[in-house]
Scaffold this active site. Sequence first.
Site, PDB file in Angstrom:
ATOM      1  N   GLU A  91     -13.850 -17.050  -1.427  1.00  0.00           N
ATOM      2  CA  GLU A  91     -14.730 -15.890  -1.652  1.00  0.00           C
ATOM      3  C   GLU A  91     -14.089 -14.575  -1.202  1.00  0.00           C
ATOM      4  O   GLU A  91     -14.641 -13.855  -0.370  1.00  0.00           O
ATOM      5  CB  GLU A  91     -16.076 -16.127  -0.970  1.00  0.00           C
ATOM      6  CG  GLU A  91     -16.785 -17.362  -1.510  1.00  0.00           C
ATOM      7  CD  GLU A  91     -18.087 -17.687  -0.803  1.00  0.00           C
ATOM      8  OE1 GLU A  91     -18.491 -16.940   0.112  1.00  0.00           O
ATOM      9  OE2 GLU A  91     -18.699 -18.709  -1.145  1.00  0.00           O
ATOM     10  N   GLU A 138     -18.423 -26.785  -6.428  1.00  0.00           N
ATOM     11  CA  GLU A 138     -19.668 -26.751  -5.654  1.00  0.00           C
ATOM     12  C   GLU A 138     -20.878 -26.740  -6.584  1.00  0.00           C
ATOM     13  O   GLU A 138     -21.817 -25.982  -6.396  1.00  0.00           O
ATOM     14  CB  GLU A 138     -19.695 -25.530  -4.725  1.00  0.00           C
ATOM     15  CG  GLU A 138     -18.529 -25.455  -3.763  1.00  0.00           C
ATOM     16  CD  GLU A 138     -18.594 -24.258  -2.811  1.00  0.00           C
ATOM     17  OE1 GLU A 138     -19.697 -23.716  -2.596  1.00  0.00           O
ATOM     18  OE2 GLU A 138     -17.526 -23.875  -2.285  1.00  0.00           O
TER      19      GLU A 138
END
Length: 481
Positions: free
Chosen positions: A176, A281
């Site tokens: 991220e 994910e």
Amino acid sequence: MRLARRAAVAIAAGTLLTGLAVHGTATATAPHAGSPPDTLTVTDPAQADTLREAAASQGRFIGTALNDALLGDPAYTAIAGGEFSSVTAENAMKWGSLEPNRGQYNWAGADRLVEFAAAHDQQVYGHTLVWHSQLPGWVENGGFAPAELRQIVDDHIATVAGRYAGSIDRWDVLNEVFNEDGTFRDSVFYRAFGDRYIADAFRAAHAADPEAKLFINDYNTDGINAKSDGMYRLVSSLLAEGVPVHGVGFQSHMILGQMPSSYRANLQRFADLGLEVAVTELDIRMNTPADPARLDRQADQYRQVVGDCLAVSRCSGVTVWGISDRDSWIPDVFPGEGAANLYDDAYRPKPAYWAVLDAFGGAPGPDPTDPDPTDPGAPASCTAAYRVVNSWSGGSVVEVSVTTATALDGWQARFALPAGARVTNGWNAVFAAAGGAVTASHVDHNRVVPAGGTVSFGFQADTGAHATPAVALNGAECARS
């Protein structure tokens, strides 16, 4: 601790727990970290009736995130070990979990995950070495000069990746790093080093574990958009510099009905750079409570994600973020949303499970014309007697007996207490509670129950006389006796 890389996978889910979709046997070979995904095969794909067998038949892995706190739950671990060929630590490998105080490491959770994977012939997806979130306070707020922070990051990567070298197939080295517009996220690392910390982290990870595939991972990069464009520019420049980046992870935390139309094309453009791509994910959330129509739409969306991965030769696999809806992170972050995973709150496979199995080419799901074992009108596979045998103001003693129609090797009984009530002590079972739901799990002396056998346990609660709740055994509601 240093665990050897697994050389082969013998997938034998067996009859782990009655009522769980974990069965069938096949044999496969686990790929070395540097080998192409299509080295993972099973001998007879048409007979693949677990997710891991079906994914292996396509040369892919199917993974899940593991919650360390649930590894003692027999229903949870049966599914985790029987259905999935790769595991990711939900939290146990994050910096804040591993090194809450400088130089003081807590390896217990991460070690358990690696040992669980070795015991179940699974790959390990390491998550994550450098991330702006879930940092220990001493890193986030330490005010270190760049040179010292550089050494801290290098030491952390060397220590963690080095400890598990040979046991990790893929590492999320960076997680991220982008804003939604494709610019770099402001973080303690970016403020100290600019974007150079990204290349440096990859080089440090490669030095610590030369065999692991090294990934960068992010969310909202599923389709072609400003954020994924930023990722594309970054990995292109890293490759041009000779930085050891091997793959890109696409988190794919999706909303029902909002799958990007460019999903497959986006995966393909990164694969065309020579990179491995992976769905890392995956979950698909909806407004709750769920209903059959939305669960069917969710199943279609899961099927599409898997299909798009299979259409991209360098897409090595799909990891779902958690096993059941009851364990999901989503309701805590997005109130009023959830029902995002492959299994429901009682660990029963949802339409999404069967869609993923089907997308990988596995055995067909249940015949819709057959009785639904979760339907109150279907024949029950167990009967339960729940009796309040003594009560007083603010307390009660309860005895529960459950008779099973099928043999069990491990069991869990679930029921609800009145709002605010809790179990204060018990016998013949291990008790756990989440909200008003209570789970009673077997102990050593009553783990095995023959067909037609009865298991009994009891407890004391801090509530007086109360209504008899429904009791479910291993996810199937029992008839009352």
